[in-house]
Design a protein around this motif. Structure first.
Motif, PDB file in Angstrom:
ATOM      1  N   ASN A  26      57.737  20.231 -23.891  1.00  0.00           N
ATOM      2  CA  ASN A  26      58.457  21.033 -23.107  1.00  0.00           C
ATOM      3  C   ASN A  26      58.659  20.609 -21.674  1.00  0.00           C
ATOM      4  OD1 ASN A  26      58.758  23.493 -24.884  1.00  0.00           O
ATOM      5  ND2 ASN A  26      56.569  23.187 -25.156  1.00  0.00           N
ATOM      6  N   GLY A  27      59.668  20.258 -21.185  1.00  0.00           N
ATOM      7  CA  GLY A  27      59.997  19.837 -19.980  1.00  0.00           C
ATOM      8  C   GLY A  27      61.211  19.069 -19.695  1.00  0.00           C
ATOM      9  N   LEU A  28      61.488  18.277 -18.812  1.00  0.00           N
ATOM     10  CA  LEU A  28      62.826  17.735 -18.517  1.00  0.00           C
ATOM     11  C   LEU A  28      62.689  16.217 -18.564  1.00  0.00           C
ATOM     12  CD1 LEU A  28      65.519  18.226 -15.959  1.00  0.00           C
ATOM     13  CD2 LEU A  28      64.622  15.784 -16.158  1.00  0.00           C
ATOM     14  N   GLY A  29      63.315  15.402 -19.630  1.00  0.00           N
ATOM     15  CA  GLY A  29      63.065  14.009 -19.698  1.00  0.00           C
ATOM     16  C   GLY A  29      64.228  13.046 -19.739  1.00  0.00           C
ATOM     17  N   MET A  30      64.093  11.935 -19.548  1.00  0.00           N
ATOM     18  CA  MET A  30      65.232  10.839 -19.579  1.00  0.00           C
ATOM     19  C   MET A  30      64.557   9.524 -20.126  1.00  0.00           C
ATOM     20  SD  MET A  30      67.866  11.581 -16.154  1.00  0.00           S
ATOM     21  CE  MET A  30      68.866  10.618 -17.023  1.00  0.00           C
ATOM     22  N   GLY A  31      64.985   9.049 -21.029  1.00  0.00           N
ATOM     23  CA  GLY A  31      64.736   7.813 -21.580  1.00  0.00           C
ATOM     24  C   GLY A  31      63.283   7.739 -22.337  1.00  0.00           C
ATOM     25  N   GLY A  32      63.385   6.502 -23.027  1.00  0.00           N
ATOM     26  CA  GLY A  32      62.029   6.321 -23.809  1.00  0.00           C
ATOM     27  C   GLY A  32      61.956   7.050 -25.047  1.00  0.00           C
ATOM     28  N   GLN A  33      60.822   7.784 -25.308  1.00  0.00           N
ATOM     29  CA  GLN A  33      60.764   8.672 -26.435  1.00  0.00           C
ATOM     30  C   GLN A  33      59.718   9.729 -26.088  1.00  0.00           C
ATOM     31  OE1 GLN A  33      58.366   6.663 -29.551  1.00  0.00           O
ATOM     32  NE2 GLN A  33      58.309   4.927 -28.405  1.00  0.00           N
ATOM     33  N   PHE A  34      59.312  10.674 -27.034  1.00  0.00           N
ATOM     34  CA  PHE A  34      58.632  11.768 -26.795  1.00  0.00           C
ATOM     35  C   PHE A  34      57.289  11.218 -26.228  1.00  0.00           C
ATOM     36  CE2 PHE A  34      60.770  14.980 -29.995  1.00  0.00           C
ATOM     37  CZ  PHE A  34      61.891  14.997 -29.008  1.00  0.00           C
ATOM     38  N   GLU A  35      56.633  11.855 -25.310  1.00  0.00           N
ATOM     39  CA  GLU A  35      55.277  11.415 -24.761  1.00  0.00           C
ATOM     40  C   GLU A  35      55.395  10.138 -23.895  1.00  0.00           C
ATOM     41  OE1 GLU A  35      53.269  13.800 -24.590  1.00  0.00           O
ATOM     42  OE2 GLU A  35      54.218  15.141 -26.443  1.00  0.00           O
ATOM     43  N   PHE A  36      56.460   9.389 -24.016  1.00  0.00           N
ATOM     44  CA  PHE A  36      56.410   7.994 -23.430  1.00  0.00           C
ATOM     45  C   PHE A  36      57.992   8.156 -22.874  1.00  0.00           C
ATOM     46  CE2 PHE A  36      53.241   7.286 -26.544  1.00  0.00           C
ATOM     47  CZ  PHE A  36      52.190   6.732 -25.730  1.00  0.00           C
ATOM     48  N   PHE A  37      58.231   8.913 -21.917  1.00  0.00           N
ATOM     49  CA  PHE A  37      59.377   9.018 -21.264  1.00  0.00           C
ATOM     50  C   PHE A  37      59.554   7.931 -20.127  1.00  0.00           C
ATOM     51  CE2 PHE A  37      59.530  13.071 -23.287  1.00  0.00           C
ATOM     52  CZ  PHE A  37      60.677  13.211 -23.655  1.00  0.00           C
ATOM     53  N   GLY A  38      60.755   7.559 -19.944  1.00  0.00           N
ATOM     54  CA  GLY A  38      61.073   6.960 -18.687  1.00  0.00           C
ATOM     55  C   GLY A  38      60.800   7.629 -17.407  1.00  0.00           C
ATOM     56  N   LEU A  39      61.380   8.779 -17.561  1.00  0.00           N
ATOM     57  CA  LEU A  39      61.253  10.126 -16.290  1.00  0.00           C
ATOM     58  C   LEU A  39      60.905  11.241 -17.228  1.00  0.00           C
ATOM     59  CD1 LEU A  39      61.353  10.814 -13.517  1.00  0.00           C
ATOM     60  CD2 LEU A  39      63.806  11.029 -13.911  1.00  0.00           C
ATOM     61  N   TRP A  40      59.891  11.893 -16.867  1.00  0.00           N
ATOM     62  CA  TRP A  40      59.302  12.879 -17.383  1.00  0.00           C
ATOM     63  C   TRP A  40      58.813  14.057 -16.285  1.00  0.00           C
ATOM     64  CZ3 TRP A  40      59.918  16.002 -21.480  1.00  0.00           C
ATOM     65  CH2 TRP A  40      59.157  17.005 -21.606  1.00  0.00           C
ATOM     66  N   ILE A  41      59.189  15.378 -16.423  1.00  0.00           N
ATOM     67  CA  ILE A  41      58.654  16.592 -15.763  1.00  0.00           C
ATOM     68  C   ILE A  41      58.153  17.568 -16.333  1.00  0.00           C
ATOM     69  CG2 ILE A  41      59.296  18.313 -13.958  1.00  0.00           C
ATOM     70  CD1 ILE A  41      59.352  15.453 -12.718  1.00  0.00           C
ATOM     71  N   ASP A  42      56.922  17.581 -16.499  1.00  0.00           N
ATOM     72  CA  ASP A  42      56.406  18.812 -17.693  1.00  0.00           C
ATOM     73  C   ASP A  42      57.011  20.081 -17.138  1.00  0.00           C
ATOM     74  OD1 ASP A  42      54.346  19.116 -19.801  1.00  0.00           O
ATOM     75  OD2 ASP A  42      53.852  20.612 -18.114  1.00  0.00           O
ATOM     76  N   GLN A  43      56.719  21.232 -17.933  1.00  0.00           N
ATOM     77  CA  GLN A  43      57.221  22.500 -17.699  1.00  0.00           C
ATOM     78  C   GLN A  43      56.127  23.039 -16.565  1.00  0.00           C
ATOM     79  OE1 GLN A  43      57.398  25.019 -21.192  1.00  0.00           O
ATOM     80  NE2 GLN A  43      55.063  24.706 -21.566  1.00  0.00           N
ATOM     81  N   SER A  44      55.150  22.671 -16.710  1.00  0.00           N
ATOM     82  CA  SER A  44      54.294  23.018 -15.463  1.00  0.00           C
ATOM     83  C   SER A  44      54.630  22.709 -14.166  1.00  0.00           C
ATOM     84  CB  SER A  44      52.776  22.293 -15.685  1.00  0.00           C
ATOM     85  OG  SER A  44      52.916  21.124 -15.602  1.00  0.00           O
TER      86      SER A  44
END
Length: 435
Positions: A357-375
């Motif tokens: 749950n969050g916003l991500g770009m690139g990579g794969q689940f749990e290993f995003f190039g860019l990830w912002i968690d829903q927290s």
């Protein structure tokens, strides 16, 4: 008076101007010379001072004194200088044609003379200093004449002009290393500078615009021009309540990376400093808004983000297309386009127990190039030795797991008009001062 090159070369350059432009050249010369038959270095420095710094304007005068480069003689480097140190109309107009109408080899020759006082080559540090100076000149030009610039209240630029100069020169200075690893001992020939300039379209445009601005060579009122590379107009943004973390070099860099139809306008959709650190508020404000820039500053001061080429929407699957990319702004300006390895461009989910749950770009689940968690306050940027699989990007944040200090989301591109509503905005093909 500074007219030692052949009449053939002189005439060739002057023919680049049409009759209307020749009238403008005469008017500029009259202002420079105060109605006399020639002007000196002091006249030129005073005339160009609103745009150029004293070192660059001084070297510009030295350039204008010299014979024009003659290709048939393969004349390069620094020719011998006339000794009277004044320039007449004929010589001035020939050099001005070279600066404003010349090809890339002409401009590269000018860059060499403006960047260094050493004949035949230029050092890496001198090139960086020169490009940095021209970036500052371009901002001064836009400050005075560009309504899009005047629609912004930028953050203080700090060292951003210098870092952008290093980034623009990185293919020449150190093609296999980051800009900060550039050696000050490197030197380059005019042919190498010509090759770099032919590939660096953003600086080529900036340099031409600065020459036009420095000599006030306008065929229309500069306030009516669209400067290239262009800055976007900001629409519907209340600057009395909001301070952006973006400075001029950053917006210039990011806007240039967009397709031309998206470069006209930006609109702030979300800012953590304005709307608070709320993921649900972020979702509410960015969904279904078209292409957007996500820009993040972490607690360590790194600034980075991604371009989403399609609207954000909640979806358990990756969406987007190959126009998406990731980027870094601080400590280095870099952009990372899709590798073609996978289509994991964009991801957005919220309050689903079985999925991230969050916003991500690139990579794969749990290993995003860019990830912002829903927290909201936590994120990560993960990459293998070869980079993020989707974008080829390295870790963008200072640490793999980072804390969000500030986050902004900007919608890019012109606002779509309702059916039947006329578009009264400035035409994208407005007169360019370089034409």
């Amino acid at each position: 008076m500074g007219g030692t090159e052949s009449k053939t070369t002189d005439s060739k350059y002057q023919l680049a101007f049409d009759e209307e432009e020749k009238g403008i050249v005469s008017g500029v010369f009259c202002s420079l010379s105060h109605g006399k038959k020639s002007f000196n270095k002091e006249n030129l420095q005073h005339f160009t001072s609103p745009i150029l710094d004293p070192v660059t304007s001084g070297r510009l005068f030295d350039l204008l004194e010299r014979p024009l480069p003659q290709k048939n003689l393969q004349q390069k480097g620094h020719s011998s200088r006339p000794q009277n140190h004044e320039i007449n109309l004929q010589h001035f107009s020939s050099h001005l044609a070279s600066l404003l109408k010349g090809g890339i080899p002409d401009l590269a020759h000018s860059c060499m003379l403006l960047a260094s006082s050493s004949p035949g080559s230029v050092s890496a540090q001198d090139l960086i200093t020169f490009v940095n100076s021209i970036l500052h000149s371009y901002e001064r030009l836009l400050t005075a004449h560009c309504s899009a610039y005047q629609s912004w209240i930028f953050a203080p630029a700090s060292d951003s002009h210098l870092r952008l100069a290093q980034s623009l020169l990185s293919p020449l200075l150190q093609p296999d290393k980051s800009p900060v690893e550039t050696s000050s001992k490197l030197t380059f020939t005019e042919d190498e500078v010509t090759d770099w300039l032919s590939q660096c379209s953003i600086f080529l445009q900036i340099l031409t615009q600065v020459f036009h601005g420095a000599f006030q060579f306008y065929q229309t009122e500069p306030q009516q021009m669209t400067f290239h590379p262009r800055l976007p107009h900001v629409r519907d943004t209340n600057w009395s309540k909001f301070k952006t973390m973006l400075d001029f070099p950053t917006v210039l860099y990011l806007n240039f990376a967009l397709l031309s139809e998206l470069q006209t306008e930006w609109k702030l959709l979300f800012s953590s400093s304005l709307h608070g650190c709320s993921f649900s508020q972020l979702l509410q404000l960015i969904k279904h808004k078209g292409p957007t820039y996500i820009i993040i500053r972490d607690k360590d001061g790194y600034v980075f983000g991604g371009f989403a080429a399609v609207s954000w929407d909640l979806n358990p699957k990756f969406v987007g297309n190959s126009s998406c990319f990731l980027f870094s702004v601080r400590p280095n300006y870099c952009s990372y386009k899709p590798t073609g390895y996978n289509p994991n461009f964009m991801y957005l989910n919220h309050q689903v127990q079985t999925l991230p749950n969050g916003l991500g770009m690139g990579g794969q689940f749990e290993f995003f190039g860019l990830w912002i968690d829903q927290s909201f306050d936590q994120g990560h940027s993960k990459a293998s030795a070869r980079g993020c699989t989707t974008y080829g990007s390295p870790r963008l944040s200072a640490r793999e797991e980072f804390e969000v200090d500030c986050l902004e989301v900007w919608a890019v591109g012109r606002k779509k008009k309702a059916e039947g509503e006329e578009d009264d905005e400035e035409d994208d093909e407005a007169v360019d001062g370089s034409k």
